[in-house]
Design a protein around this motif. Structure first.
Motif, PDB file in Angstrom:
ATOM      1  N   ALA A 433      -6.406  -7.731  -0.814  1.00  0.00           N
ATOM      2  CA  ALA A 433      -6.168  -7.465  -2.240  1.00  0.00           C
ATOM      3  C   ALA A 433      -7.315  -6.666  -2.846  1.00  0.00           C
ATOM      4  N   ASP A 434      -8.561  -7.026  -2.509  1.00  0.00           N
ATOM      5  CA  ASP A 434      -9.703  -6.283  -3.042  1.00  0.00           C
ATOM      6  C   ASP A 434      -9.715  -4.844  -2.541  1.00  0.00           C
ATOM      7  N   ASP A 435      -9.373  -4.675  -1.264  1.00  0.00           N
ATOM      8  CA  ASP A 435      -9.340  -3.326  -0.716  1.00  0.00           C
ATOM      9  C   ASP A 435      -8.282  -2.478  -1.416  1.00  0.00           C
ATOM     10  N   ARG A 436      -7.127  -3.050  -1.658  1.00  0.00           N
ATOM     11  CA  ARG A 436      -6.076  -2.308  -2.356  1.00  0.00           C
ATOM     12  C   ARG A 436      -6.459  -2.000  -3.795  1.00  0.00           C
ATOM     13  N   LEU A 437      -7.148  -2.923  -4.446  1.00  0.00           N
ATOM     14  CA  LEU A 437      -7.599  -2.666  -5.820  1.00  0.00           C
ATOM     15  C   LEU A 437      -8.608  -1.512  -5.851  1.00  0.00           C
ATOM     16  N   ASP A 438      -9.528  -1.501  -4.884  1.00  0.00           N
ATOM     17  CA  ASP A 438     -10.507  -0.413  -4.838  1.00  0.00           C
ATOM     18  C   ASP A 438      -9.834   0.934  -4.611  1.00  0.00           C
ATOM     19  N   ALA A 440      -6.749   1.663  -5.371  1.00  0.00           N
ATOM     20  CA  ALA A 440      -5.989   1.981  -6.593  1.00  0.00           C
ATOM     21  C   ALA A 440      -6.923   2.525  -7.668  1.00  0.00           C
ATOM     22  N   ARG A 441      -8.115   1.915  -7.824  1.00  0.00           N
ATOM     23  CA  ARG A 441      -9.066   2.431  -8.819  1.00  0.00           C
ATOM     24  C   ARG A 441      -9.499   3.855  -8.471  1.00  0.00           C
ATOM     25  N   ALA A 442      -9.708   4.136  -7.190  1.00  0.00           N
ATOM     26  CA  ALA A 442     -10.114   5.480  -6.783  1.00  0.00           C
ATOM     27  C   ALA A 442      -9.023   6.504  -7.105  1.00  0.00           C
ATOM     28  N   LEU A 443      -7.759   6.136  -6.857  1.00  0.00           N
ATOM     29  CA  LEU A 443      -6.663   7.060  -7.153  1.00  0.00           C
ATOM     30  C   LEU A 443      -6.541   7.308  -8.652  1.00  0.00           C
ATOM     31  N   VAL A 444      -6.690   6.258  -9.462  1.00  0.00           N
ATOM     32  CA  VAL A 444      -6.603   6.419 -10.918  1.00  0.00           C
ATOM     33  C   VAL A 444      -7.778   7.248 -11.430  1.00  0.00           C
ATOM     34  N   ALA A 445      -8.967   7.018 -10.888  1.00  0.00           N
ATOM     35  CA  ALA A 445     -10.132   7.805 -11.303  1.00  0.00           C
ATOM     36  C   ALA A 445      -9.951   9.283 -10.949  1.00  0.00           C
ATOM     37  N   ALA A 464       2.334   3.249  -4.271  1.00  0.00           N
ATOM     38  CA  ALA A 464       2.821   2.542  -3.083  1.00  0.00           C
ATOM     39  C   ALA A 464       2.573   3.356  -1.818  1.00  0.00           C
ATOM     40  N   LYS A 465       2.770   4.665  -1.914  1.00  0.00           N
ATOM     41  CA  LYS A 465       2.522   5.519  -0.752  1.00  0.00           C
ATOM     42  C   LYS A 465       1.033   5.552  -0.428  1.00  0.00           C
ATOM     43  N   HIS A 466       0.196   5.511  -1.465  1.00  0.00           N
ATOM     44  CA  HIS A 466      -1.252   5.541  -1.245  1.00  0.00           C
ATOM     45  C   HIS A 466      -1.767   4.229  -0.656  1.00  0.00           C
ATOM     46  N   LEU A 467      -1.211   3.103  -1.114  1.00  0.00           N
ATOM     47  CA  LEU A 467      -1.676   1.801  -0.638  1.00  0.00           C
ATOM     48  C   LEU A 467      -0.945   1.335   0.611  1.00  0.00           C
ATOM     49  N   GLY A 468       0.243   1.911   0.879  1.00  0.00           N
ATOM     50  CA  GLY A 468       1.020   1.478   2.028  1.00  0.00           C
ATOM     51  C   GLY A 468       1.713   0.147   1.809  1.00  0.00           C
ATOM     52  N   CYS A 469       2.246  -0.046   0.606  1.00  0.00           N
ATOM     53  CA  CYS A 469       2.948  -1.295   0.306  1.00  0.00           C
ATOM     54  C   CYS A 469       4.207  -0.978  -0.487  1.00  0.00           C
ATOM     55  N   LYS A 475       2.978  -1.558  -8.242  1.00  0.00           N
ATOM     56  CA  LYS A 475       3.042  -1.597  -9.705  1.00  0.00           C
ATOM     57  C   LYS A 475       2.097  -2.655 -10.266  1.00  0.00           C
ATOM     58  N   GLU A 476       2.007  -3.812  -9.600  1.00  0.00           N
ATOM     59  CA  GLU A 476       1.105  -4.857 -10.079  1.00  0.00           C
ATOM     60  C   GLU A 476      -0.350  -4.395 -10.003  1.00  0.00           C
ATOM     61  N   TYR A 477      -0.723  -3.776  -8.869  1.00  0.00           N
ATOM     62  CA  TYR A 477      -2.096  -3.270  -8.749  1.00  0.00           C
ATOM     63  C   TYR A 477      -2.369  -2.190  -9.797  1.00  0.00           C
TER      64      TYR A 477
END
Length: 489
Positions: A433-438, A440-445, A464-469, A475-477
């Motif tokens: 979960a922490d890895d996916r959050l990091d 996701a933050r990088a993609l948003v930044a 989803a394509k970026h995180l592989g889920c 959407k939650e992340y």
């Protein structure tokens, strides 16, 4: 005869007026003496008159001489004045000529640098030659000389209008496009003239190559002018590269709003940023950066659906009763003792029981707990469309791509081994979960640095394509990362 008054006048300065002046001859006593006295007086008067006349002539000569000197000086001063005026006029003409040349150079530099004028001139000459040949090949006769004037003159006129519009900060896009269209037409006429006007029996390939070369040469001047106009537009606008990219992106995404903003700018005189903010507020009902009416309605609708989902009691459209809640108790599968198979008779085949995997997999329960599950390994046999095993062979797909759980200690009890497995599985889950959050933050930044609208980009599918889920998990992340920035979708 001299007569004297009998009256005795008062003395003047202590002297009797009737007495002769001092130093004069005594009063004659006879006629001869009187005549001689008169003659002496006349001679004295004539001498005084001659002296006065001589003095007058001397003064006249001095005056004439002075007049001559003044006239000569005036003539010299007039000549010097004329010479000075001529020098001043020559200097003024020289200065005016230098000013006119500087003004002409500055005026030309607004449209094209001086080092670029030979390129434009040669490009015009090359284009005019082929256009005249094309007109002659078309049979226009004496009118063929006017074709280069029409095509190149129209191109130059549109180029000048475009440069003036850029300098005055007016809309110039359609003028730029018209300039490119006319220049392309002139280049096409130039190429046709060199291709169809070739000599009979000449190589057609070389003629085609020559036509393309002439057309490209006639377009080089316009290419140079376009580069200069781009640099001039950037210098006049005074905007940074980020602002230019931002307005280009806005023009692509909201062309109608940008067109309205330019119309408001022309009518009111405000800058483009203020005009765009005004148009945006009129259309969306909120200032840029604030949630619009559409977004507020969407958020309210999403909140309503979320509340409905959280308050769902388990009934469907066709069910009339609420299913009774079932208490789920996590069960721990105990390790079965390993049995030693009995020796089989020699005539019967040896049967080996199915072994289990050395690691117990964690299966998610209903209350968010993890249940240790032993998975048996069956031999490969003929393929069947459905699995023959029951629920005890179910496996979990989470976590993916992680290391297996550590083997339980042989000295530890079953409960302690299961507890350790649950803790290890929870750590792995938190790490994922922490890895996916990091990520996701990088993609948003990255999207924020590129100037994307974070309310629309990145989308759930991109995340989803970026995180592989799945998109739902992504959407939650994404919602959590945007909430950290104060953005609500």
């Amino acid at each position: 005869m001299t007569t004297y008054s009998t009256e005795t006048p008062a003395p003047v300065n202590g002297q009797d007026p009737n007495e002769p002046p001092f130093g004069t001859a005594p009063i004659p006593s006879s006629r001869g003496e009187e005549r001689r006295a008169n003659l002496q007086v006349r001679r004295t008067e004539d001498r005084a008159d001659r002296d006065a006349e001589a003095e007058r002539k001397r003064l006249d000569r001095e005056h004439k001489k002075r007049l001559k000197v003044e006239a000569r000086n005036a003539k010299v001063s007039l000549s010097l004045q004329k010479k000075s005026d001529r020098q001043k006029l020559r200097a003024k003409r020289r200065k005016d000529r230098a000013n006119r040349f500087a003004e002409l150079r500055e005026r030309l530099s607004h449209h094209m640098p001086l080092w670029g004028l030979p390129v434009v001139l040669v490009s015009l000459i090359v284009g005019a030659s082929g256009q005249a040949d094309a007109a002659l090949a078309a049979g226009m006769g004496w009118a063929s000389g006017g074709v280069p004037i029409l095509t190149e003159g129209m191109t130059l006129t549109l180029a000048g209008l475009t440069a003036a519009a850029i300098e005055q900060r007016r809309p110039y896009g359609w003028l730029m496009r018209a300039t490119w269209v006319t220049a392309s037409g002139a280049a096409a006429i130039n190429a046709a003239g060199h291709y169809f006007g070739r000599e009979e029996g000449s190589d057609e390939t070389m003629a085609l190559y020559r036509a393309v070369l002439y057309a490209a040469a006639s377009m080089l001047g316009l290419v140079l002018w376009w580069i200069v106009m781009r640099s001039k537009r950037a210098a006049i606008s005074g905007r940074t590269a980020e602002d230019v990219v931002r307005w280009k992106r806005l023009a692509r995404r909201h062309p109608i709003l940008v067109r309205r903003a330019r119309r408001v700018q022309d009518n009111t005189g405000m800058n483009l940023t203020q005009a765009y903010e005004l148009v945006w507020e009129r259309v969306n009902g909120a200032a840029p950066g604030e949630p619009s009416i559409r977004e507020i309605r969407a958020s309210r609708k999403a909140a309503f659906k979320r509340a409905q989902a959280e308050s769902w009691d388990g009934r469907t459209r066709f069910s009339r009763t609420v299913p009774a809640p079932v208490a789920v108790v996590p069960t721990v599968v105990e390790r079965e003792p390993e049995t030693v198979p009995a020796p089989a008779p020699e005539e019967a085949p040896e049967v080996i029981p199915s072994p289990y995997l050395p690691v117990a997999l964690a299966v998610p329960g209903l209350d968010g707990q993890w249940i240790a599950h032993r998975v048996p390994v069956h031999p490969l046999d003929t393929w069947t469309p459905f699995s023959r095993t029951g629920s005890e062979t179910a496996t979990t797909r989470f976590p993916q791509g992680q290391d297996p759980l550590p083997d339980p200690s042989p000295d530890a009890s079953e409960d302690e081994a299961g507890k350790r497995a649950d803790e290890a599985q929870e750590q792995v889950r938190e790490k994922v979960a922490d890895d996916r959050l990091d990520r996701a933050r990088a993609l948003v930044a990255k999207a924020a640095e590129e100037g994307e609208n974070l309310r629309r980009r990145p989308s759930n599918r991109q995340m989803a394509k970026h995180l592989g889920c799945r998109p739902g998990t992504a959407k939650e992340y994404l919602t959590q990362v945007l909430a950290e920035r104060g953005i609500d979708r």
